[in-house]
Design a protein around this motif. Structure first.
Motif, PDB file in Angstrom:
ATOM      1  N   LEU A   1       0.825  -1.219   0.000  1.00 50.03           N
ATOM      2  CA  LEU A   1       0.000   0.000   0.000  1.00 50.03           C
ATOM      3  C   LEU A   1       0.855   1.264   0.000  1.00 50.03           C
ATOM      4  N   ILE A   2       1.776   1.366   0.962  1.00 50.19           N
ATOM      5  CA  ILE A   2       2.533   2.604   1.128  1.00 50.19           C
ATOM      6  C   ILE A   2       3.605   2.748   0.039  1.00 50.19           C
TER       7      ILE A   2
ATOM      8  N   GLY B   1      10.673  -7.702  -3.069  1.00 45.40           N
ATOM      9  CA  GLY B   1       9.716  -7.982  -1.996  1.00 45.40           C
ATOM     10  C   GLY B   1       9.769  -9.429  -1.590  1.00 45.40           C
TER      11      GLY B   1
ATOM     12  N   VAL C   1       8.577  -2.287   3.981  1.00 45.00           N
ATOM     13  CA  VAL C   1       8.119  -3.593   4.461  1.00 45.00           C
ATOM     14  C   VAL C   1       7.618  -3.428   5.903  1.00 45.00           C
TER      15      VAL C   1
ATOM     16  N   LEU D   1       7.566  -3.571   9.938  1.00 47.90           N
ATOM     17  CA  LEU D   1       8.713  -3.275  10.804  1.00 47.90           C
ATOM     18  C   LEU D   1       9.540  -4.515  11.135  1.00 47.90           C
TER      19      LEU D   1
ATOM     20  N   MET E   1      12.374  -5.335   8.676  1.00 52.85           N
ATOM     21  CA  MET E   1      13.393  -4.321   8.357  1.00 52.85           C
ATOM     22  C   MET E   1      14.818  -4.835   8.591  1.00 52.85           C
TER      23      MET E   1
ATOM     24  N   ILE F   1      16.255  -6.913   5.847  1.00 48.53           N
ATOM     25  CA  ILE F   1      16.462  -6.133   4.622  1.00 48.53           C
ATOM     26  C   ILE F   1      17.739  -5.286   4.764  1.00 48.53           C
TER      27      ILE F   1
ATOM     28  N   SER G   1       6.285   2.768  10.708  1.00 48.85           N
ATOM     29  CA  SER G   1       5.411   3.544  11.593  1.00 48.85           C
ATOM     30  C   SER G   1       6.016   3.839  12.964  1.00 48.85           C
TER      31      SER G   1
ATOM     32  N   HIS H   1       8.343   8.698   7.960  1.00 53.85           N
ATOM     33  CA  HIS H   1       7.048   8.075   8.253  1.00 53.85           C
ATOM     34  C   HIS H   1       5.910   8.932   7.700  1.00 53.85           C
TER      35      HIS H   1
ATOM     36  N   GLY I   1      -2.581   6.607   5.287  1.00 49.51           N
ATOM     37  CA  GLY I   1      -2.726   5.177   5.047  1.00 49.51           C
ATOM     38  C   GLY I   1      -4.190   4.846   4.992  1.00 49.51           C
TER      39      GLY I   1
ATOM     40  N   MET J   1       1.230  -6.151  10.445  1.00 48.94           N
ATOM     41  CA  MET J   1       1.773  -4.795  10.561  1.00 48.94           C
ATOM     42  C   MET J   1       1.600  -4.283  11.986  1.00 48.94           C
TER      43      MET J   1
HETATM   44  P1  NAP Z   1       1.543  -3.842   2.869  1.00 49.21           P
HETATM   45  O1  NAP Z   1       0.544  -3.221   1.953  1.00 49.21           O
HETATM   46  O2  NAP Z   1       1.230  -5.145   3.492  1.00 49.21           O
HETATM   47  O3  NAP Z   1       2.926  -3.960   2.081  1.00 49.21           O
HETATM   48  C1  NAP Z   1       4.068  -4.526   2.654  1.00 49.21           C
HETATM   49  C2  NAP Z   1       4.933  -5.105   1.553  1.00 49.21           C
HETATM   50  O4  NAP Z   1       6.107  -5.649   2.154  1.00 49.21           O
HETATM   51  C3  NAP Z   1       4.257  -6.231   0.784  1.00 49.21           C
HETATM   52  O5  NAP Z   1       4.502  -6.068  -0.577  1.00 49.21           O
HETATM   53  C4  NAP Z   1       4.937  -7.475   1.325  1.00 49.21           C
HETATM   54  O6  NAP Z   1       5.075  -8.529   0.397  1.00 49.21           O
HETATM   55  C5  NAP Z   1       6.295  -6.967   1.680  1.00 49.21           C
HETATM   56  N1  NAP Z   1       6.898  -7.801   2.728  1.00 49.21           N
HETATM   57  C6  NAP Z   1       6.300  -8.296   3.834  1.00 49.21           C
HETATM   58  N2  NAP Z   1       7.182  -9.013   4.550  1.00 49.21           N
HETATM   59  C7  NAP Z   1       8.341  -8.972   3.870  1.00 49.21           C
HETATM   60  C8  NAP Z   1       9.596  -9.538   4.081  1.00 49.21           C
HETATM   61  N3  NAP Z   1       9.842 -10.317   5.155  1.00 49.21           N
HETATM   62  N4  NAP Z   1      10.580  -9.290   3.167  1.00 49.21           N
HETATM   63  C9  NAP Z   1      10.332  -8.531   2.084  1.00 49.21           C
HETATM   64  N5  NAP Z   1       9.144  -7.973   1.829  1.00 49.21           N
HETATM   65  C10 NAP Z   1       8.162  -8.198   2.707  1.00 49.21           C
HETATM   66  O7  NAP Z   1       1.905  -2.851   4.071  1.00 49.21           O
HETATM   67  P2  NAP Z   1       1.916  -1.252   4.109  1.00 49.21           P
HETATM   68  O8  NAP Z   1       0.626  -0.793   4.705  1.00 49.21           O
HETATM   69  O9  NAP Z   1       2.348  -0.722   2.785  1.00 49.21           O
HETATM   70  O10 NAP Z   1       3.037  -1.021   5.222  1.00 49.21           O
HETATM   71  C11 NAP Z   1       4.409  -0.993   4.892  1.00 49.21           C
HETATM   72  C12 NAP Z   1       5.165  -0.171   5.928  1.00 49.21           C
HETATM   73  O11 NAP Z   1       4.576   1.139   5.986  1.00 49.21           O
HETATM   74  C13 NAP Z   1       5.132  -0.729   7.356  1.00 49.21           C
HETATM   75  O12 NAP Z   1       6.417  -0.606   7.930  1.00 49.21           O
HETATM   76  C14 NAP Z   1       4.150   0.192   8.075  1.00 49.21           C
HETATM   77  O13 NAP Z   1       4.508   0.319   9.429  1.00 49.21           O
HETATM   78  C15 NAP Z   1       4.319   1.499   7.316  1.00 49.21           C
HETATM   79  N6  NAP Z   1       3.144   2.396   7.310  1.00 49.21           N
HETATM   80  C16 NAP Z   1       1.901   1.903   7.068  1.00 49.21           C
HETATM   81  C17 NAP Z   1       0.804   2.769   7.049  1.00 49.21           C
HETATM   82  C18 NAP Z   1      -0.591   2.252   6.782  1.00 49.21           C
HETATM   83  O14 NAP Z   1      -1.576   2.913   7.139  1.00 49.21           O
HETATM   84  N7  NAP Z   1      -0.758   1.114   6.154  1.00 49.21           N
HETATM   85  C19 NAP Z   1       0.994   4.146   7.232  1.00 49.21           C
HETATM   86  C20 NAP Z   1       2.289   4.627   7.437  1.00 49.21           C
HETATM   87  C21 NAP Z   1       3.365   3.741   7.465  1.00 49.21           C
HETATM   88  P3  NAP Z   1       3.889  -9.580   0.081  1.00 49.21           P
HETATM   89  O15 NAP Z   1       3.151  -8.963  -1.063  1.00 49.21           O
HETATM   90  O16 NAP Z   1       4.565 -10.819  -0.266  1.00 49.21           O
HETATM   91  O17 NAP Z   1       3.026  -9.683   1.313  1.00 49.21           O
END
Ligand code: NAP
Length: 295
Positions: free
Chosen positions: A18-19, A40, A76, A78, A81, A84, A103, A127, A131, A237
């Protein structure tokens, strides 16, 4: 429109969800990037991202993916991280701009320190305060950061030019960029974002475990819908965020449960003044916030 003058030749995005997906969509829309390499976990998500035109190339190996990139963004969960950072540390060129979107910030900086030893001058943690409760690249959209804030928490080693470039990157996405101290960020976000998620998860879980839960959900009205929306957020997450910011969050949860106990006592005893005071103060605070939020 990109009026920041930012031009990225090759951006490596690790975590195309998403992000991360929304960030690169916005950069493309602003014509701020030529080429995007996606890295990823699952091949299927990366293929989807390429089909959607969010990334141009797939490179599943993080060390190979960062080669030749002028900007690397880690998006990815937290808990992922550390691996990676460890994987890219030997391969990252000294002049590469490295940022993340996690986050909570202290845990990300600690993970980077462990992997790099001395933190790179090009590393600027960030950050975005934007979202949705949805996850994955399919849910990403270019407008996500428009008019929203992005908090940068530079380290003592972050160079002025790396900070300026990270600012420009988010400004090209339409965001307003602010800077904050790392531990201050984690305290503020524990209160404004992490605590409300704990309350929503905990309320929905408590009701769902009751025998009459079906009836409760059948008759739930708008108030329940508003309050519970964020309980559909991704469990992994939020598991990771809770552990990463556990000290600040646990203190707030303890403080909140004491307030709840006082509220329960006031309700039981019919303490009308106590109830009226709480509701009036909270309404005034919420109304002030509403005015600020829609400005
Ligand atoms: P997301 O849509 O689930 O995307 C996460 C991505 O990371 C997915 O493509 C996932 O791959 C990949 N991933 C997961 N585990 C991994 C691993 N072990 N190694 C490599 N890649 C991996 O999540 P998101 O909402 O974008 O969140 C991503 C980051 O943004 C987090 O750190 C979160 O704290 C931060 N954040 C989120 C928000 C929010 O509201 N969602 C807001 C601000 C910040 P797969 O496709 O294989 O699952």
């Amino acid at each position: 429109v990109n009026n920041t003058g930012l031009h990225i030749k090759r951006l490596c995005l690790i975590g195309v969800g998403l992000i991360g997906g929304s960030l690169v969509r916005a950069l493309r829309r602003a014509d701020a990037v030529d080429e995007i390499v996606g890295c990823g976990r699952s091949r299927a998500s990366l293929e989807t991202a390429r089909e959607l035109g969010v990334i141009d190339h797939i490179e599943p190996d993080p060390a190979k993916a960062v080669a030749g990139a002028d900007v690397v963004v880690i998006a990815v969960p937290l808990g992922a991280m550390q691996n990676i950072f460890t994987a890219i540390a030997p391969a990252l060129a000294a002049d590469t701009l490295l940022t993340d979107v996690g986050s909570a910030k202290a845990s990300v900086v600690a993970a980077a320190k462990k992997a790099f030893g001395e933190l790179p001058a090009g590393f600027v943690p960030g950050h975005p305060i934007a979202g949705t409760e949805k996850s994955g690249v399919q849910a990403s959209f270019a407008e996500l950061f428009e008019g929203r804030r992005v908090i940068l928490t530079p380290t003592a080693q972050s160079s002025a030019s790396a900070i300026a470039h990270t600012r420009a990157l988010w400004q090209a996405c339409g965001a307003e960029v602010v800077e904050m101290d790392i531990s201050h960020h984690d305290e503020v976000l524990a209160a404004t974002s992490h605590l409300p998620h704990m309350l929503a998860y905990s309320l929905v879980d408590m009701l769902a475990r009751r025998e009459d839960s079906q009836e409760i959900f059948d008759y739930a009205a708008g108030g329940f819908r508003d309050f519970s929306r964020i309980a559909s957020s991704d469990p992994t997450m939020w598991h990771d965020i809770t552990l990463a910011n556990r000290e600040a969050l646990a203190s707030l949860l303890e403080q909140f449960s004491m307030d709840l106990q006082k509220l329960a006592a006031a309700a039981r005893e019919g303490d009308s003044d106590y109830l009226r005071n709480i509701f009036t103060r909270a309404k005034q605070a919420r109304d002030r916030y509403e005015i600020k939020d829609t400005r």
